[in-house]
Design a protein around this motif. Structure first.
Motif, PDB file in Angstrom:
ATOM      1  N   PHE A   1       0.823  -1.206   0.000  1.00  0.00           N
ATOM      2  CA  PHE A   1       0.000   0.000   0.000  1.00  0.00           C
ATOM      3  C   PHE A   1       0.857   1.256   0.000  1.00  0.00           C
ATOM      4  O   PHE A   1       1.874   1.323   0.684  1.00  0.00           O
ATOM      5  CB  PHE A   1      -0.899   0.040   1.242  1.00  0.00           C
ATOM      6  CG  PHE A   1      -2.275  -0.526   1.025  1.00  0.00           C
ATOM      7  CD1 PHE A   1      -3.374   0.302   0.900  1.00  0.00           C
ATOM      8  CD2 PHE A   1      -2.457  -1.898   0.939  1.00  0.00           C
ATOM      9  CE1 PHE A   1      -4.645  -0.222   0.694  1.00  0.00           C
ATOM     10  CE2 PHE A   1      -3.718  -2.428   0.738  1.00  0.00           C
ATOM     11  CZ  PHE A   1      -4.821  -1.590   0.614  1.00  0.00           C
ATOM     12  N   LEU A   2       0.393   2.225  -0.756  1.00  0.00           N
ATOM     13  CA  LEU A   2       0.917   3.587  -0.722  1.00  0.00           C
ATOM     14  C   LEU A   2      -0.255   4.471  -0.340  1.00  0.00           C
ATOM     15  O   LEU A   2      -1.222   4.598  -1.088  1.00  0.00           O
ATOM     16  CB  LEU A   2       1.470   4.002  -2.087  1.00  0.00           C
ATOM     17  CG  LEU A   2       1.809   5.479  -2.281  1.00  0.00           C
ATOM     18  CD1 LEU A   2       2.853   5.947  -1.279  1.00  0.00           C
ATOM     19  CD2 LEU A   2       2.278   5.727  -3.714  1.00  0.00           C
ATOM     20  N   ARG A   3      -0.200   5.048   0.856  1.00  0.00           N
ATOM     21  CA  ARG A   3      -1.310   5.846   1.358  1.00  0.00           C
ATOM     22  C   ARG A   3      -0.869   7.303   1.456  1.00  0.00           C
ATOM     23  O   ARG A   3       0.048   7.636   2.194  1.00  0.00           O
ATOM     24  CB  ARG A   3      -1.741   5.317   2.727  1.00  0.00           C
ATOM     25  CG  ARG A   3      -2.862   6.119   3.356  1.00  0.00           C
ATOM     26  CD  ARG A   3      -3.455   5.390   4.523  1.00  0.00           C
ATOM     27  NE  ARG A   3      -4.564   4.589   4.010  1.00  0.00           N
ATOM     28  CZ  ARG A   3      -5.319   3.807   4.750  1.00  0.00           C
ATOM     29  NH1 ARG A   3      -5.079   3.672   6.028  1.00  0.00           N
ATOM     30  NH2 ARG A   3      -6.313   3.146   4.215  1.00  0.00           N
TER      31      ARG A   3
ATOM     32  N   PRO B   1      -5.717  10.239  -3.503  1.00  0.00           N
ATOM     33  CA  PRO B   1      -4.514  10.128  -4.330  1.00  0.00           C
ATOM     34  C   PRO B   1      -4.450  11.119  -5.490  1.00  0.00           C
ATOM     35  O   PRO B   1      -3.360  11.532  -5.883  1.00  0.00           O
ATOM     36  CB  PRO B   1      -4.575   8.697  -4.858  1.00  0.00           C
ATOM     37  CG  PRO B   1      -5.430   7.969  -3.898  1.00  0.00           C
ATOM     38  CD  PRO B   1      -6.422   8.973  -3.380  1.00  0.00           C
ATOM     39  N   ALA B   2      -5.591  11.516  -6.032  1.00  0.00           N
ATOM     40  CA  ALA B   2      -5.577  12.425  -7.187  1.00  0.00           C
ATOM     41  C   ALA B   2      -4.960  13.780  -6.847  1.00  0.00           C
ATOM     42  O   ALA B   2      -4.579  14.521  -7.754  1.00  0.00           O
ATOM     43  CB  ALA B   2      -6.988  12.613  -7.732  1.00  0.00           C
TER      44      ALA B   2
ATOM     45  N   ARG C   1       1.726  -3.248 -10.887  1.00  0.00           N
ATOM     46  CA  ARG C   1       0.380  -2.937 -11.356  1.00  0.00           C
ATOM     47  C   ARG C   1      -0.177  -1.966 -10.325  1.00  0.00           C
ATOM     48  O   ARG C   1      -0.137  -2.230  -9.122  1.00  0.00           O
ATOM     49  CB  ARG C   1      -0.501  -4.187 -11.412  1.00  0.00           C
ATOM     50  CG  ARG C   1      -0.136  -5.148 -12.534  1.00  0.00           C
ATOM     51  CD  ARG C   1      -0.870  -6.476 -12.421  1.00  0.00           C
ATOM     52  NE  ARG C   1      -0.435  -7.174 -11.207  1.00  0.00           N
ATOM     53  CZ  ARG C   1      -1.246  -7.603 -10.234  1.00  0.00           C
ATOM     54  NH1 ARG C   1      -2.547  -7.451 -10.326  1.00  0.00           N
ATOM     55  NH2 ARG C   1      -0.774  -8.198  -9.161  1.00  0.00           N
ATOM     56  N   VAL C   2      -0.691  -0.850 -10.785  1.00  0.00           N
ATOM     57  CA  VAL C   2      -1.127   0.218  -9.883  1.00  0.00           C
ATOM     58  C   VAL C   2      -2.649   0.241  -9.803  1.00  0.00           C
ATOM     59  O   VAL C   2      -3.328   0.398 -10.825  1.00  0.00           O
ATOM     60  CB  VAL C   2      -0.598   1.587 -10.354  1.00  0.00           C
ATOM     61  CG1 VAL C   2      -1.140   2.700  -9.481  1.00  0.00           C
ATOM     62  CG2 VAL C   2       0.932   1.592 -10.364  1.00  0.00           C
ATOM     63  N   HIS C   3      -3.156   0.083  -8.582  1.00  0.00           N
ATOM     64  CA  HIS C   3      -4.588   0.165  -8.313  1.00  0.00           C
ATOM     65  C   HIS C   3      -4.808   1.412  -7.456  1.00  0.00           C
ATOM     66  O   HIS C   3      -4.270   1.494  -6.347  1.00  0.00           O
ATOM     67  CB  HIS C   3      -5.076  -1.067  -7.551  1.00  0.00           C
ATOM     68  CG  HIS C   3      -5.021  -2.327  -8.346  1.00  0.00           C
ATOM     69  ND1 HIS C   3      -5.987  -3.289  -8.241  1.00  0.00           N
ATOM     70  CD2 HIS C   3      -4.133  -2.790  -9.258  1.00  0.00           C
ATOM     71  CE1 HIS C   3      -5.697  -4.296  -9.058  1.00  0.00           C
ATOM     72  NE2 HIS C   3      -4.566  -4.015  -9.674  1.00  0.00           N
ATOM     73  N   VAL C   4      -5.589   2.349  -7.944  1.00  0.00           N
ATOM     74  CA  VAL C   4      -5.847   3.597  -7.230  1.00  0.00           C
ATOM     75  C   VAL C   4      -7.292   3.619  -6.754  1.00  0.00           C
ATOM     76  O   VAL C   4      -8.208   3.247  -7.487  1.00  0.00           O
ATOM     77  CB  VAL C   4      -5.557   4.827  -8.127  1.00  0.00           C
ATOM     78  CG1 VAL C   4      -6.042   6.117  -7.471  1.00  0.00           C
ATOM     79  CG2 VAL C   4      -4.070   4.921  -8.433  1.00  0.00           C
ATOM     80  N   VAL C   5      -7.481   4.076  -5.503  1.00  0.00           N
ATOM     81  CA  VAL C   5      -8.820   4.273  -4.936  1.00  0.00           C
ATOM     82  C   VAL C   5      -9.010   5.772  -4.770  1.00  0.00           C
ATOM     83  O   VAL C   5      -8.289   6.427  -4.022  1.00  0.00           O
ATOM     84  CB  VAL C   5      -8.975   3.567  -3.578  1.00  0.00           C
ATOM     85  CG1 VAL C   5     -10.393   3.761  -3.040  1.00  0.00           C
ATOM     86  CG2 VAL C   5      -8.632   2.092  -3.696  1.00  0.00           C
ATOM     87  N   SER C   6      -9.999   6.335  -5.481  1.00  0.00           N
ATOM     88  CA  SER C   6     -10.221   7.781  -5.501  1.00  0.00           C
ATOM     89  C   SER C   6     -11.670   8.114  -5.184  1.00  0.00           C
ATOM     90  O   SER C   6     -12.574   7.321  -5.467  1.00  0.00           O
ATOM     91  CB  SER C   6      -9.869   8.318  -6.903  1.00  0.00           C
ATOM     92  OG  SER C   6     -10.263   9.663  -7.056  1.00  0.00           O
ATOM     93  N   ASN C   7     -11.878   9.314  -4.645  1.00  0.00           N
ATOM     94  CA  ASN C   7     -13.259   9.750  -4.406  1.00  0.00           C
ATOM     95  C   ASN C   7     -13.917  10.307  -5.671  1.00  0.00           C
ATOM     96  O   ASN C   7     -15.082  10.672  -5.653  1.00  0.00           O
ATOM     97  CB  ASN C   7     -13.342  10.741  -3.242  1.00  0.00           C
ATOM     98  CG  ASN C   7     -12.566  12.028  -3.478  1.00  0.00           C
ATOM     99  OD1 ASN C   7     -12.446  12.517  -4.597  1.00  0.00           O
ATOM    100  ND2 ASN C   7     -12.039  12.601  -2.398  1.00  0.00           N
TER     101      ASN C   7
ATOM    102  N   PRO D   1      -9.548  14.352 -11.820  1.00  0.00           N
ATOM    103  CA  PRO D   1      -8.935  13.377 -12.727  1.00  0.00           C
ATOM    104  C   PRO D   1      -7.518  13.055 -12.260  1.00  0.00           C
ATOM    105  O   PRO D   1      -6.893  13.848 -11.555  1.00  0.00           O
ATOM    106  CB  PRO D   1      -8.920  14.118 -14.068  1.00  0.00           C
ATOM    107  CG  PRO D   1      -8.972  15.561 -13.718  1.00  0.00           C
ATOM    108  CD  PRO D   1      -9.714  15.673 -12.421  1.00  0.00           C
ATOM    109  N   LEU D   2      -7.031  11.893 -12.637  1.00  0.00           N
ATOM    110  CA  LEU D   2      -5.675  11.491 -12.273  1.00  0.00           C
ATOM    111  C   LEU D   2      -4.675  12.043 -13.284  1.00  0.00           C
ATOM    112  O   LEU D   2      -4.930  12.041 -14.483  1.00  0.00           O
ATOM    113  CB  LEU D   2      -5.571   9.972 -12.227  1.00  0.00           C
ATOM    114  CG  LEU D   2      -6.362   9.298 -11.104  1.00  0.00           C
ATOM    115  CD1 LEU D   2      -6.346   7.791 -11.275  1.00  0.00           C
ATOM    116  CD2 LEU D   2      -5.814   9.686  -9.748  1.00  0.00           C
TER     117      LEU D   2
END
Length: 196
Positions: free
Chosen positions: A19-21, A71-72, A89-95, A99-100
């Motif tokens: 994880f990268l938080r 993260p954005a 492999r990058v999985h991003v969780v965004s509200n 945009p990223l």
């Protein structure tokens, strides 16, 4: 940054990862499980972040879940490139409010409009890989219909808010799944089995 661990939510629940938080967010959700204290945050460049994640990835999953906060607010092309070059492999969780600014392999949109101020709205034309809605008293069938119409993807999840009213939120989550069967239940596996 932490790991090795497992992704606890959504379509990849149970998958080994690191994880990268990120430590900043543009929302203030009352039930958020992230500590945003400035003294806990460290500013690192893409090379330093990537080196640390490679070190943490003891099981060699080469999957990193990027979350926050939001993260954005900090995700950028140099970090996306560095992680891709390291084989992640990058999985991003965004509200979903921004945009990223860099490529990702999997994007989870977890909208929380009940916590938007007047100046914050969902960003237009964000392509989600999955949508995960945390169920509290503000989420109803109409909200799920709006998200399904806005985000065309193969994976839709509802997840009960894990606060002191968890049993109530779980009952509402189950009722929503029965009313809208394209949506599936996501539980916070990491909290249930006691891992970070």
């Amino acid at each position: 940054m932490f790991g090795p661990t497992l992704q606890g939510e959504g379509a990849h629940a149970g998958t080994p990862c690191v994880f990268l938080r990120f430590a900043a967010c543009n929302l203030a959700c009352t039930w958020c499980d992230t500590d945003f204290a400035p003294e806990g945050a460290t500013r690192l460049d893409a090379r330093e972040i990537t080196a640390r994640l490679v070190e943490l990835d003891a099981h060699g999953s080469r999957m990193v879940v990027v979350t926050g906060g939001e993260p954005a607010l900090q995700w950028d092309e140099p970090l996306a490139t560095a992680l891709a070059e390291a084989g992640f492999r990058v999985h991003v969780v965004s509200n979903g409010t921004r945009p990223l600014a860099g490529r990702v392999d999997w994007l989870t949109i977890s909208p929380k409009p009940q916590f938007h101020t007047g100046s914050i709205a969902l960003a237009p034309e964000v392509a989600a890989s999955e949508v995960k809605v945390v169920v509290d008293d503000t989420v109803d069938e109409a909200a799920l219909d709006r998200y399904a119409a806005r985000y065309r993807c193969a994976h839709y999840f509802v997840q009960p808010c894990m606060d002191d009213r968890y049993a109530h939120h779980l009952a509402r989550t189950l009722a929503l799944v029965h009313a809208r069967p394209r949506w599936r239940v996501s539980l916070q596996l990491h909290k249930i089995i006691g891992i970070p």
